[in-house]
Design a protein around this motif. Structure first.
Motif, PDB file in Angstrom:
ATOM      1  N   THR A  84       5.304  -4.080 -12.066  1.00 32.68           N
ATOM      2  CA  THR A  84       4.352  -4.148 -10.958  1.00 32.68           C
ATOM      3  C   THR A  84       5.149  -4.056  -9.662  1.00 32.68           C
ATOM      4  N   ALA A  94      -4.690   0.448  -2.581  1.00 30.92           N
ATOM      5  CA  ALA A  94      -4.073   0.822  -3.855  1.00 30.92           C
ATOM      6  C   ALA A  94      -4.059   2.338  -4.028  1.00 30.92           C
ATOM      7  N   ARG A 118      -1.014  -2.964  -8.408  1.00 27.79           N
ATOM      8  CA  ARG A 118      -2.071  -3.787  -8.990  1.00 27.79           C
ATOM      9  C   ARG A 118      -2.807  -4.560  -7.904  1.00 27.79           C
ATOM     10  N   THR A 164      -2.123   3.590 -10.104  1.00 33.18           N
ATOM     11  CA  THR A 164      -3.114   2.518 -10.105  1.00 33.18           C
ATOM     12  C   THR A 164      -4.348   2.977 -10.875  1.00 33.18           C
ATOM     13  N   ALA A 172      -0.670   4.590  -4.161  1.00 33.59           N
ATOM     14  CA  ALA A 172      -0.413   5.387  -5.363  1.00 33.59           C
ATOM     15  C   ALA A 172      -0.241   6.855  -4.996  1.00 33.59           C
ATOM     16  N   TRP A 215       3.364   0.220 -11.425  1.00 35.52           N
ATOM     17  CA  TRP A 215       1.935   0.064 -11.160  1.00 35.52           C
ATOM     18  C   TRP A 215       1.694  -0.646  -9.837  1.00 35.52           C
TER      19      TRP A 215
END
Length: 303
Positions: free
Chosen positions: A218, A228, A194, A239, A232, A192
């Motif tokens: 993360t 983000a 974040r 995200t 991604a 992820w």
């Protein structure tokens, strides 16, 4: 004492130095120093003390600055109200938006507002930290805020505009792009991207992960939604962002999630809001607030 002296003192307190305050105010440094010295002589107190980190208000100075800020804001709003005619708004409007909210709606509404009232000056802040938004609200420096939580009725009047739906952003070629909707439980093994830990958007992610019993890795923390989304899209990790925060060029990489994730969008207007704030509120009400992307057909080429 004059409002100019108040403004100079507030700038010094904000910036921590006379030099930085002068740059902020776009005036000569000696002018700021002279105004501060004159103010201190007239008051008979020392407003600032010098420390290794810069100028900081004394105890008496902090008390004075609280009242000075109220006076400056009141004067600004009084001028705007007095000069507002039936067909013209003149003055300054200060707006703050919680990061990720109103990414498309707020610029659209502000563009229409400026088109109608070209002499109206608008300043917008995007703030990721809810505590900082609350601090600005308590100081009374903002005319309108966009937040995801009900505003403190002591400082502002809340107006529910709608709800922002969150979507997951996937990398190009990701296997889940074949789905119209992604199950959150299927994202546990994904890395992820974040947001900063003190941001509202990361609080949303924390709730999603906890409620769905997910504990993914993360791989990065960022401070902006645009960062983000781009990271991604390049496959660094997935995200979760408000759907309207996604630029059109990346919408084909987004999918709705199940269970759905959303948050309310609240416009908070200061008590005694003037015609400029009310005009902006009406324009924001006309915007579409619940917007989900239309998934691209499976196998569609990336743009």
């Amino acid at each position: 004492m004059s409002l100019r002296q108040y403004e100079y003192a507030l700038a010094v307190a904000e910036e921590g130095s006379v030099t930085a305050a002068a740059e902020l105010l776009r005036v000569a440094q000696p002018s700021v120093s002279q105004q501060i010295r004159g103010l201190e002589r007239e008051l008979g107190v020392q407003l600032f003390t010098r420390t290794p980190s810069g100028l900081v208000p004394t105890v008496v100075g902090r008390a004075f600055l609280r009242e000075a800020e109220v006076a400056v804001n009141a004067a600004r709003r009084a001028r705007a109200t007095a000069r507002a005619g039936a067909d013209e708004l003149v003055g300054e409007l200060l707006v703050a938006a919680q990061m990720g909210l109103g990414t498309r709606q707020l610029p659209s509404a502000l563009s229409e507002l400026r088109h109608r009232f070209p002499r109206l000056e608008v300043t917008v802040f995007e703030e990721p930290n809810p505590a900082e938004m609350e601090r600005l609200g308590r100081r009374g420096v903002l005319d309108l805020v966009l937040v995801a939580a009900t505003c403190d009725e002591g400082n502002a009047v809340a107006h529910h505009l709608g709800d922002e739906e969150f979507v997951v952003v996937l990398g190009a070629g990701h296997r889940l792009l074949a789905e119209d909707r992604v199950e959150l439980r299927d994202l546990g093994a994904e890395p992820w991207v974040r947001f900063d830990r003190d941001s509202t958007l990361d609080c949303v992610m924390q709730d999603v992960l906890r409620d769905n019993e997910l504990a993914p890795a993360t791989v990065a923390r960022v401070s902006q939604t645009g960062t983000a989304i781009r990271w991604a899209a390049h496959g660094l990790g997935i995200t979760l962002v408000p759907a309207t925060a996604v630029p059109q060029d990346y919408e084909h990489l987004t999918r709705r999630v199940s269970p759905a994730v959303s948050q309310p969008v609240i416009a908070g207007l200061r008590h005694g809001a003037g015609p400029a704030e009310l005009a902006l509120l009406e324009l924001l009400r006309q915007e579409t607030w619940h917007r989900s992307p239309t998934p691209a057909p499976a196998g569609a080429p990336a743009r």
